[in-house]
Design an enzyme around this catalytic site. Structure first.
Site, PDB file in Angstrom:
ATOM      1  N   SER A   1       0.881  -1.160   0.000  1.00 12.77           N
ATOM      2  CA  SER A   1       0.000   0.000   0.000  1.00 12.77           C
ATOM      3  C   SER A   1       0.918   1.209   0.000  1.00 12.77           C
ATOM      4  CB  SER A   1      -0.856   0.012   1.272  1.00 12.77           C
ATOM      5  OG  SER A   1      -1.235   1.344   1.567  1.00 12.77           O
TER       6      SER A   1
ATOM      7  N   HIS B   1      -1.518  -2.167  -4.082  1.00 10.13           N
ATOM      8  CA  HIS B   1      -2.818  -1.920  -3.446  1.00 10.13           C
ATOM      9  C   HIS B   1      -3.001  -0.409  -3.299  1.00 10.13           C
ATOM     10  CE1 HIS B   1      -6.007  -2.756  -0.400  1.00 10.13           C
ATOM     11  NE2 HIS B   1      -5.467  -1.778   0.303  1.00 10.13           N
TER      12      HIS B   1
ATOM     13  N   ASP C   1      -5.162   2.685  -1.937  1.00 14.14           N
ATOM     14  CA  ASP C   1      -6.151   3.045  -0.913  1.00 14.14           C
ATOM     15  C   ASP C   1      -6.823   4.369  -1.253  1.00 14.14           C
ATOM     16  OD1 ASP C   1      -6.007   0.958   1.168  1.00 14.14           O
ATOM     17  OD2 ASP C   1      -3.907   1.566   1.287  1.00 14.14           O
TER      18      ASP C   1
ATOM     19  N   MET D   1      -9.558   7.125  -0.411  1.00 14.73           N
ATOM     20  CA  MET D   1     -10.417   7.667   0.662  1.00 14.73           C
ATOM     21  C   MET D   1     -10.959   9.013   0.194  1.00 14.73           C
ATOM     22  SD  MET D   1      -8.105   6.833   4.006  1.00 14.73           S
ATOM     23  CE  MET D   1      -7.078   5.357   4.067  1.00 14.73           C
TER      24      MET D   1
ATOM     25  N   HIS E   1      -8.797  -0.191  -3.222  1.00 13.00           N
ATOM     26  CA  HIS E   1      -9.577  -0.415  -2.001  1.00 13.00           C
ATOM     27  C   HIS E   1     -10.370   0.868  -1.794  1.00 13.00           C
ATOM     28  CE1 HIS E   1      -9.228  -0.898   2.707  1.00 13.00           C
ATOM     29  NE2 HIS E   1     -10.486  -0.879   2.284  1.00 13.00           N
TER      30      HIS E   1
ATOM     31  N   MET F   1     -12.552   3.243  -0.024  1.00 13.69           N
ATOM     32  CA  MET F   1     -13.103   3.669   1.273  1.00 13.69           C
ATOM     33  C   MET F   1     -13.854   4.965   1.001  1.00 13.69           C
ATOM     34  SD  MET F   1      -9.739   2.624   3.463  1.00 13.69           S
ATOM     35  CE  MET F   1      -8.692   2.596   2.018  1.00 13.69           C
TER      36      MET F   1
ATOM     37  N   MET G   1     -10.219  -6.529   6.979  1.00 10.39           N
ATOM     38  CA  MET G   1      -9.466  -5.426   7.597  1.00 10.39           C
ATOM     39  C   MET G   1      -9.007  -5.869   8.986  1.00 10.39           C
ATOM     40  SD  MET G   1      -9.251  -3.051   5.401  1.00 10.39           S
ATOM     41  CE  MET G   1      -8.237  -2.020   6.479  1.00 10.39           C
TER      42      MET G   1
ATOM     43  N   ASP H   1      -5.496  -6.796   5.439  1.00  6.94           N
ATOM     44  CA  ASP H   1      -4.994  -5.415   5.311  1.00  6.94           C
ATOM     45  C   ASP H   1      -4.983  -4.747   6.679  1.00  6.94           C
ATOM     46  OD1 ASP H   1      -4.394  -2.833   4.531  1.00  6.94           O
ATOM     47  OD2 ASP H   1      -6.223  -2.528   3.338  1.00  6.94           O
TER      48      ASP H   1
HETATM   49  C1  DX5 Z   1      -5.859   1.387   6.019  1.00 10.08           C
HETATM   50  C2  DX5 Z   1      -5.480   0.968   4.613  1.00 10.08           C
HETATM   51  C3  DX5 Z   1      -4.314   0.065   4.554  1.00 10.08           C
HETATM   52  C4  DX5 Z   1      -3.066   0.632   5.177  1.00 10.08           C
HETATM   53  C5  DX5 Z   1      -2.102  -0.458   5.457  1.00 10.08           C
HETATM   54  O1  DX5 Z   1      -6.991   2.144   5.978  1.00 10.08           O
HETATM   55  O2  DX5 Z   1      -6.553   0.291   4.003  1.00 10.08           O
HETATM   56  O3  DX5 Z   1      -4.095  -0.413   3.228  1.00 10.08           O
HETATM   57  O4  DX5 Z   1      -2.478   1.597   4.395  1.00 10.08           O
HETATM   58  O5  DX5 Z   1      -1.022   0.119   6.122  1.00 10.08           O
HETATM   59  P1  DX5 Z   1      -0.234  -0.630   7.280  1.00 10.08           P
HETATM   60  O6  DX5 Z   1       0.359  -1.877   6.669  1.00 10.08           O
HETATM   61  O7  DX5 Z   1       0.772   0.361   7.705  1.00 10.08           O
HETATM   62  O8  DX5 Z   1      -1.227  -0.963   8.348  1.00 10.08           O
HETATM   63 ZN    ZN Z   2      -6.185  -0.853   2.088  1.00 10.97          ZN
END
Ligand code: DX5
Ligand code: ZN
Length: 225
Positions: free
Chosen positions: A6, A31, A33, A35, A68, A70, A139, A181
């Protein structure tokens, strides 16, 4: 075990270089992320389709990209991510009203369909969707930021999903992939593999000030070889 970086803890001015570094280290799956400043509890904004499209252009067709989501409106905006070039869209069960419809739309567009659920979400509603899903993401932190602590209480859900997917496969069904994750590092990678996880998202465990992505990846891989 597939290790999927990520880029959330990367310097966002250097995303391209960080992605190159990960690929040079042997990474095959990234991956992303997304948001929207609304859905996650801490109201963070990361990036969207425009940046994903630039990443796709940079990495070429061979690297597997998942997003992913969110976000509040994955049901209405999933096609923007498909157009940006992702191979797999992973949407939150808590944020989508008609999940079967979303899966159908994604498959119709030639994109893989993934479902992600929060640590506190019961998995009962996910089980009937398993035959159609390409991936289920558990998660192991509350989504919102990188660098949080791993929540070991997700074990039971993962073991249940593993046994259901194994049954599904032995009945000739889809090999729904199980991914995790949040808080995955070299000290717990072997544990989650034992639970039945096949792909792990790793953010701060790979992209940090302690070492290069190659060294961090080597340390993680050394625990599962
Ligand atoms: C959290 C994300 C993850 C996160 C993982 O909201 O979905 O993908 O970035 O990061 P680490 O491995 O640092 O927990
Ligand atoms: Zn993620």
């Amino acid at each position: 075990m597939q290790i999927c970086p990520s880029i959330l803890t990367a310097d966002f001015c250097r995303i391209g270089e960080v992605v190159d570094e990960a690929i040079d280290a042997g990474i095959e799956w990234i991956h992303l992320d997304v948001m929207d400043g609304n859905w996650v509890v801490n109201k963070t904004i990361t990036f969207g389709p425009a940046i994903i499209s630039s990443i796709r252009e940079r990495v070429g067709p061979k690297i597997f990209l998942d997003c992913h989501l969110m976000i509040t409106n994955a049901e209405d905006t999933w096609d923007q991510y498909v157009d940006a070039g992702v191979d797999l869209v992973i949407a939150h069960i808590e944020a989508v009203e008609d999940f079967p419809k979303l899966i159908q739309n994604l498959h119709g567009a030639g994109c893989q369909a993934g479902l992600v659920y929060n640590p506190s979400t019961p998995i009962d509603e996910i089980i009937p969707l398993l035959p159609e899903l390409d991936l289920v993401l558990t998660m192991s932190v509350v989504p919102g930021k990188g660098g949080q602590s791993f929540m070991p209480e997700v074990e039971e859900n993962i073991r249940t999903l593993r046994s259901l997917v194994d049954d599904q496969i032995s009945n000739g069904g889809r090999a729904t992939k199980l991914m995790i994750d949040g808080g995955i590092k070299s000290h717990n990678i072997a544990l989650v593999r034992e639970w039945g996880i096949e792909a792990a998202v790793v953010g701060s465990g790979l992209i940090n000030d302690k070492g290069s992505i190659a060294n961090n990846l080597h340390e993680i891989n050394s625990q599962i070889q």
